[in-house]
Scaffold this active site. Structure first.
Site, mmCIF file in Angstrom:
data_model
loop_
_atom_site.group_PDB
_atom_site.id
_atom_site.type_symbol
_atom_site.label_atom_id
_atom_site.label_comp_id
_atom_site.label_asym_id
_atom_site.label_seq_id
_atom_site.Cartn_x
_atom_site.Cartn_y
_atom_site.Cartn_z
ATOM 1 N N SER A 119 -43.714 15.550 -20.427
ATOM 2 C CA SER A 119 -43.826 14.339 -19.610
ATOM 3 C C SER A 119 -42.961 13.229 -20.181
ATOM 4 C CB SER A 119 -45.291 13.882 -19.572
ATOM 5 O OG SER A 119 -45.409 12.585 -19.001
ATOM 6 N N TYR A 142 -52.975 10.921 -23.677
ATOM 7 C CA TYR A 142 -52.309 11.931 -22.847
ATOM 8 C C TYR A 142 -50.867 12.138 -23.297
ATOM 9 C CZ TYR A 142 -49.486 13.718 -19.034
ATOM 10 O OH TYR A 142 -48.568 14.435 -18.316
ATOM 11 N N LYS A 146 -48.811 15.513 -25.112
ATOM 12 C CA LYS A 146 -47.563 16.123 -24.646
ATOM 13 C C LYS A 146 -46.517 16.138 -25.762
ATOM 14 C CE LYS A 146 -48.544 17.367 -20.469
ATOM 15 N NZ LYS A 146 -48.515 18.794 -20.085
#
Length: 326
Positions: A119, A142, A146
């Site tokens: 991402s 989050y 990643k």
């Protein structure tokens, strides 16, 4: 090629599964179906599995051996930034634990090709035209999962000869078919469509940025192009051997929030003047992908523009609302 796709019943995953099938590849999907929709991939073999579970490595290994899997595309992950801030430990367990279990199974089954769904969140609050060499500074759990996932993939490449590509998506939108659209109201396009349907004005968070119209600029890329990027990366790994590359996936062009809202209004015929709210903390003014690296390595480039993104998102919105398409 025989490809295992984790999270293949999800939004981007399903588009990639159908692109693989359309190219003649044999596909098997593993998905926990928490957010995935099995009807998106009707006719594709599907195994329901939580990748973060203790039994996942052995189950995945059995699937890989039984199906003689050649490569894996790994989408399965939790992806809500706000939720990750509220449940950081759970996000690390789900996203990193799931990836670790997958890599254990791949090593045991001697499957040596991986495309990892990363991402642009790894760049944190970076602004400007962002290249893969930009310092990474994720600002949410989050994004951290990643980034740590990329590190874990790199470690596996060093340890046992895995060939991998990690794809850093920017703002994915649109639909290849109406029934494959994004049903999660988490990103700008579905959020605006939902508000317009309810007769509510779209909200713009900040109109005083140093951009031409004062609103934030982002790089929106059609989900069909994103699916094609996975195939291009996989073909590159297959031909180049045990590489480990990171690629941005975007159009390399910016669209402001105001421009996107106007485009949605034109397509839907339902324009409402947006409401201006205060800036959100951490929102950079301008973030666009530099995409020279993926073009040079794989030949991939985005083909679809803003009109196709908005039109296909609108048609999908009508489909799920049970309304006739215009």
């Amino acid at each position: 090629m025989r490809v295992l796709v984790t999270g293949g019943a999800g939004y981007i995953g399903a588009h990639t599964v159908l692109a693989l099938s359309g190219r003649g590849h044999s596909v098997v999907v593993v998905d926990d179906l928490v957010t995935g929709r099995p009807e998106r991939i009707a006719g594709i073999p599907l195994k329901r599995l939580d990748l973060a579970s203790d039994t996942a490595p052995s189950v995945l290994e059995d699937i890989m051996r039984a199906q003689r899997i050649d490569a894996v595309i790994h989408f399965a992950a939790r992806k809500q930034v706000g939720e990750s801030a509220e449940r950081p430990a759970w996000y690390y367990r789900e996203n990193l634990g799931g990836l670790a279990n997958l890599l254990i199974a791949m090593e045991r089954a001697q499957v040596r090709q991986l495309v990892f769904s990363s991402s642009a969140a790894v760049y944190g609050g970076s602004s400007g035209a962002v290249s893969e060499s930009e310092p990474t500074a994720a600002i949410s759990p989050y994004g951290e999962t990643k980034l740590a996932g990329e590190w874990l993939v790199t470690a596996a490449c060093r340890a046992w000869g895995l060939g991998a590509a990690s794809l850093r998506y920017f703002n994915v939108a649109g639909a290849g078919r109406p029934e494959l659209g994004d049903t999660a109201i988490l990103n700008l396009v579905p959020i605006v469509l939902e508000r317009l349907d309810a007769g509510e004005a779209p909200i713009i968070f900040g109109s005083d940025y140093e951009t031409p119209d004062g609103t934030c600029i982002r790089d929106y890329v059609h989900v069909v192009d994103v699916a094609e990027a996975h195939l291009a990366a996989l073909e590159t790994i297959e031909s180049a051997g045990p590489i480990n590359r990171v690629f941005n996936v975007g159009r390399g062009e910016g669209t402001s929030v105001l421009e996107m809202i106007a485009a949605i209004g034109r397509v839907s015929g339902n324009s409402l003047a947006p409401t201006i709210a205060d800036r959100r903390p951490g929102d950079p003014a301008f973030v666009v992908a530099r995409v020279e690296a993926i073009r040079a390595a794989t030949g991939w480039r985005a083909r679809l523009g803003l009109d196709e993104i908005v039109r296909s998102a609108w048609e999908s919105h009508l489909y799920f609302a049970g309304r006739p398409m215009t």
